[in-house]
Write a protein that holds these residues in place. Sequence first.
Motif, PDB file in Angstrom:
ATOM      1  N   LYS A 100       3.694 -19.667  14.411  1.00  0.00           N
ATOM      2  CA  LYS A 100       4.441 -18.683  13.183  1.00  0.00           C
ATOM      3  C   LYS A 100       5.324 -19.625  12.481  1.00  0.00           C
TER       4      LYS A 100
ATOM      5  N   SER B 184       5.864 -10.722  16.654  1.00  0.00           N
ATOM      6  CA  SER B 184       5.034  -9.806  15.936  1.00  0.00           C
ATOM      7  C   SER B 184       4.203 -11.232  15.214  1.00  0.00           C
TER       8      SER B 184
ATOM      9  N   ASN C  82       2.969 -12.378  12.685  1.00  0.00           N
ATOM     10  CA  ASN C  82       3.240 -12.707  11.427  1.00  0.00           C
ATOM     11  C   ASN C  82       3.680 -14.061  11.252  1.00  0.00           C
TER      12      ASN C  82
ATOM     13  N   SER D  55       5.190  -8.009   9.196  1.00  0.00           N
ATOM     14  CA  SER D  55       4.535  -7.861  10.336  1.00  0.00           C
ATOM     15  C   SER D  55       3.159  -7.174  10.159  1.00  0.00           C
TER      16      SER D  55
ATOM     17  N   ASP E  56      15.106 -10.560  14.647  1.00  0.00           N
ATOM     18  CA  ASP E  56      13.793 -10.793  14.507  1.00  0.00           C
ATOM     19  C   ASP E  56      13.490 -12.172  13.808  1.00  0.00           C
ATOM     20  N   ASP E  57      12.707 -12.399  13.007  1.00  0.00           N
ATOM     21  CA  ASP E  57      12.583 -14.017  12.455  1.00  0.00           C
ATOM     22  C   ASP E  57      13.645 -14.064  11.129  1.00  0.00           C
TER      23      ASP E  57
HETATM   24 MG    MG Z   1       8.973 -10.178  14.151  1.00  0.00          MG
END
Ligand code: MG
Length: 348
Positions: free
Chosen positions: A69, A156, A158, A164, A233-234
């Motif tokens: 990722k 996720s 992505n 995502s 998240d990211d």
């Molecule tokens: Mg994510």
Amino acid sequence: MQSPSSSPSITARTRRADPSDPATLADVLDEAASILREGGLVAFPTETVYGLGANALDHEAVARIFRAKGRPSFNPVIVHLASSAHVGEVARAFPLAAQQLADAFWPGPLTLVLPRSAAIPDIVTAGRDGVGVRVPAHPIAHALLERSGLPIAAPSANAYTRVSPTTAAHVESQLGAAVDLIVDGGSCPVGIESTVVDVTGERPVLLRLGGVPREAIERIIGPIDRITAVPDDDAPRPAPGMVERHYAPQSRLIGFTREQRGEVWGRIAAMVGSGVRVGLIAFDICSAPATTNLLMPSDAQGYAQQLYAALHALDRRGCTVAFVERPPDGPAWEAVADRLRRAGLDAR
Ligand code: MG
Ligand code: TXA
């Protein structure tokens, strides 16, 4: 001549998992489970978004997720289980509020942060004492968990900070060859990520809005605070003054209201006329002049289900700017509004 299977592949292998073809489905799940047991990476559908899965008990396998990722190591990943009966394998406690939420929403789009057990490697929790745990409702995710017999760590699927994936094609276009196998189970029915609730402290706190509405959580355990002290998240760690931007398409998003339609149609036509590729995401696209016109459902659940596919479509069609009709206010739209904001939609 090389056979197709021995030719060098530039994209990951995708196999369709179709419940109406049980023999092939079983074969795909067997292959996916053995890849996971051997330390490989499998992208698979959940009811929220596609996950990029690895054996949660294998440090090296989880490290591969982060590399695939391009994700920084300070961000913990969720551990997926086949049922709540397995919680004791990954957590050392299951507080009452967590059990009540699990009873109400598992299997489903809810992640609970629980005190971690010693079995969980540091890399999974980014060194924190809590582990994020979820029992997904998607039949393919569930079957893969059962078949592998493993807790599966999966963010996720992505690339870091990008939108995502809600289809196997989205995973292919972003992660390609970094994944050993993509299990294609069609499009994800919820369409946005799970709601994350941390139950490790004295009071439960809401870390991320998502598939289970805040109201539904509050009906079970009462009012809940939302904190965003934990990087969500990211997201790159927010620096002072920096806009939090992820789940983001390449195009700049500009909001408009229904009353501004006439004016916006005019602006779009002028931009398209000067060669700009313009997207439109709206509840009514009648006679809209954009390069890519995306009609959205008028209910919050339907909208959430299609949101990421719409953002991916903007990227695919090379839109550099997109106009987004603002969804209504109100609790039912809270998670959608959150994702649009993170995707870069300006505040009202
Ligand atoms: Mg994510
Ligand atoms: O719906 C979902 O949750 C999807 C599917 C694949 O299950 N997964 C997902 O994972 O969205 P990811 O990594 O993209 O987002 C996980 C979120 C992040 O906000 C992360 O910070 C939080 O959950 N999280 C995970 N483990 C945590 C932990 N131990 N403590 C605090 N937050 C945690």
